[in-house]
Design an enzyme around this catalytic site. Structure first.
Site, PDB file in Angstrom:
ATOM      1  N   ARG A  53       0.790  -1.271  -0.029  1.00  0.00           N
ATOM      2  CA  ARG A  53      -0.034  -0.003  -0.224  1.00  0.00           C
ATOM      3  C   ARG A  53       0.894   1.469   0.054  1.00  0.00           C
ATOM      4  O   ARG A  53       1.269   1.575   0.980  1.00  0.00           O
ATOM      5  CB  ARG A  53      -0.953  -0.018   1.104  1.00  0.00           C
ATOM      6  N   GLU A  66      -2.076  -8.897  -4.906  1.00  0.00           N
ATOM      7  CA  GLU A  66      -3.283  -9.521  -5.304  1.00  0.00           C
ATOM      8  C   GLU A  66      -3.342 -11.174  -5.580  1.00  0.00           C
ATOM      9  O   GLU A  66      -4.128 -11.928  -5.083  1.00  0.00           O
ATOM     10  CB  GLU A  66      -4.302  -8.845  -6.264  1.00  0.00           C
ATOM     11  N   THR A  72      -5.095 -16.785   0.894  1.00  0.00           N
ATOM     12  CA  THR A  72      -4.007 -16.766   1.864  1.00  0.00           C
ATOM     13  C   THR A  72      -3.950 -15.407   2.810  1.00  0.00           C
ATOM     14  O   THR A  72      -4.430 -14.257   2.192  1.00  0.00           O
ATOM     15  CB  THR A  72      -2.734 -16.696   1.051  1.00  0.00           C
ATOM     16  N   TYR A 149     -11.478 -10.476 -10.816  1.00  0.00           N
ATOM     17  CA  TYR A 149     -11.344  -9.925  -9.622  1.00  0.00           C
ATOM     18  C   TYR A 149      -9.845  -9.289  -9.588  1.00  0.00           C
ATOM     19  O   TYR A 149      -9.494  -7.927  -9.497  1.00  0.00           O
ATOM     20  CB  TYR A 149     -11.093 -10.930  -8.441  1.00  0.00           C
ATOM     21  N   ASP A 167     -14.430 -10.179  -4.364  1.00  0.00           N
ATOM     22  CA  ASP A 167     -13.837 -11.443  -3.717  1.00  0.00           C
ATOM     23  C   ASP A 167     -14.783 -11.944  -2.735  1.00  0.00           C
ATOM     24  O   ASP A 167     -15.963 -11.283  -2.468  1.00  0.00           O
ATOM     25  CB  ASP A 167     -12.412 -11.108  -3.125  1.00  0.00           C
ATOM     26  N   CYS A 228     -20.101  -4.714  14.181  1.00  0.00           N
ATOM     27  CA  CYS A 228     -21.059  -3.598  13.660  1.00  0.00           C
ATOM     28  C   CYS A 228     -20.933  -2.514  14.511  1.00  0.00           C
ATOM     29  O   CYS A 228     -20.966  -1.318  13.963  1.00  0.00           O
ATOM     30  CB  CYS A 228     -22.580  -4.205  13.771  1.00  0.00           C
ATOM     31  N   CYS A 231     -18.415  -0.254  12.835  1.00  0.00           N
ATOM     32  CA  CYS A 231     -18.554  -0.131  11.358  1.00  0.00           C
ATOM     33  C   CYS A 231     -19.141   1.411  11.089  1.00  0.00           C
ATOM     34  O   CYS A 231     -20.218   1.712  11.264  1.00  0.00           O
ATOM     35  CB  CYS A 231     -19.710  -1.142  10.848  1.00  0.00           C
ATOM     36  N   CYS A 237     -26.568   0.105   6.602  1.00  0.00           N
ATOM     37  CA  CYS A 237     -26.623  -1.311   6.349  1.00  0.00           C
ATOM     38  C   CYS A 237     -27.917  -2.208   6.513  1.00  0.00           C
ATOM     39  O   CYS A 237     -28.455  -2.135   7.725  1.00  0.00           O
ATOM     40  CB  CYS A 237     -25.629  -2.036   7.235  1.00  0.00           C
TER      41      CYS A 237
END
Ligand code: SF4
Length: 388
Positions: A53, A66, A72, A149, A167, A228, A231, A237
């Site tokens: 990143r 990716e 993994t 993906y 994914d 949650c 979140c 949601c």
């Protein structure tokens, strides 16, 4: 007049008595935008610091990370990613390496097909694009091992293309956010999830949004017990609103995986072990291992090894116990046997067999890939006192 007054009072009773849901308070288009903005803002503050990143994302590094992250865990991938990138910093260096060296660096990460396809795709990238990955998802998908993906990830994160990706993490998050009750493994559910993902990708931050969705799935909207209360999107949601966080997503039962019985032979001479390289293209293709064949018993296995041309000597090999190895579509149960070779013979005539080469080697110094299963087999022999 009377009817008009009655109608007005019914409307006002409804609006007082009914609690409007998060779904209906926000119009669909506006809700999509709010979800995208909320997740991007959260990601900017909360993203984990991971080696791939970087501020300016390199397409090759996005691709490599990716591919390694498929099936993994992040913690497992980090050291492999760093080691791999140091040795192969770009598509050219990867393409010009031998497959044996690539598999050697990949050893232990599993799903070796990924490494073989990465190597093959690097060759194509050099041949067709001069070493630079193409930016368009459709073109990326023509390369070995790159599906929808991975193409979406590279195109959006490295090139800023407005492409979706889905994914396991993304499927779970979107099924909960939008209350998708179809099986996400089935074609109807999967199509719905891809359509939602495509609709949500914002034009200004496609890569960041895609990564935010995956990050939310990996760290907050986790499979069993979603967090949650932490979140950023809980007010948007559907699953949270209906108390269905644990019921969604709906995931159809996987068919049980069949068990396959095998026999492996750890044949040694001095400090060397007989290792064989699997023919490319099949299971564990290109990897080195002690010879291993499908057989219901040690006796049946020994007959098979003789057919392979392996000289067993006069003594029957000793049984070293069993190792188990679970693959996506089958579970391998391997009976391990070990014996001393009468002589350090040369293998010949491996043209039609699962193996294409053989070598007497010390497993730790072998210049090639050794699968996790092969390591387990060698460990089983070591644990029973075989000095290898
Ligand atoms: Fe997942 Fe809960 Fe957030 Fe909904 S509120 S997206 S179920 S973590």
């Amino acid at each position: 007049m009377l009817l008009g007054r009655l109608a007005k009072s019914v409307i006002s009773m409804k609006s007082k008595g009914e609690k409007q849901s998060a779904d209906t308070q926000i119009q669909p288009g506006e809700r999509d935008r709010t979800i995208a903005e909320t997740l991007c803002a959260w990601f900017e503050k909360s993203a984990r610091d991971l080696p791939w990143r970087k501020k300016h994302r390199d397409p090759y590094e996005v691709w490599l990370s990716e591919v390694m992250l498929q099936q993994t865990r992040v913690d497992t991938v980090i050291p492999y990613f760093e080691k791999f990138l140091k040795r192969f910093p770009n598509a050219q260096s990867l393409a010009s390496a031998s497959l044996d060296e690539v598999l050697h660096l990949w050893s232990g990460l599993g799903y070796y097909r990924r490494a073989r396809e990465l190597h093959a795709a690097a060759g194509e990238v050099v041949k067709r694009y001069g070493g630079t990955l193409p930016a368009e998802a459709l073109e990326l998908r023509t390369l070995p091992g790159i599906g929808p993906y991975t193409a979406g990830a590279i195109a959006s994160m490295a090139f800023g293309k407005v492409e979706p990706l889905v994914d396991g993490n993304v499927s779970r998050v979107l099924a909960r956010l939008f209350g998708v009750e179809d099986d996400i493994r089935g074609s109807v559910g999967s199509k719905k999830i891809w359509a939602i993902a495509a609709r949500l990708v914002p034009k200004d931050k496609p890569g960041q949004f895609n990564e935010a969705l995956m990050e939310l799935g990996a760290t907050v909207c986790t499979p069993k017990d979603p967090h949650c209360l932490l979140c950023p999107a809980r007010h948007l949601c559907t699953a949270f609103e209906k108390g269905k966080q644990r019921d969604l997503p709906v995931v159809g039962e996987k068919a049980g995986v069949p068990t396959v019985s095998m026999v492996s032979l750890v044949l040694w001479h001095g400090s060397d072990v007989l290792l064989m390289r699997r023919r490319e293209g099949g299971l564990f293709g290109g990897m080195w291992e002690p010879p291993m064949i499908e057989a219901a018993s040690l006796e049946e296995g020994l007959v098979g090894f003789r057919k392979l041309g392996i000289a067993l000597g006069h003594q029957k090999p000793d049984e070293m116990g069993q190792v188990r190895h679970v693959l996506t579509h089958r579970e391998l149960v391997v009976n391990v046997a070990s014996g001393r070779a009468g002589e350090r013979f040369e293998m010949r005539g491996l043209t039609n067999e699962p193996y294409e080469r053989a070598s007497w080697s010390c497993p730790g110094t072998l210049e090639g890939g050794v699968s996790k299963l092969a390591r387990k087999v060698l460990e089983a022999a070591k644990a029973r006192g075989i000095a290898i």
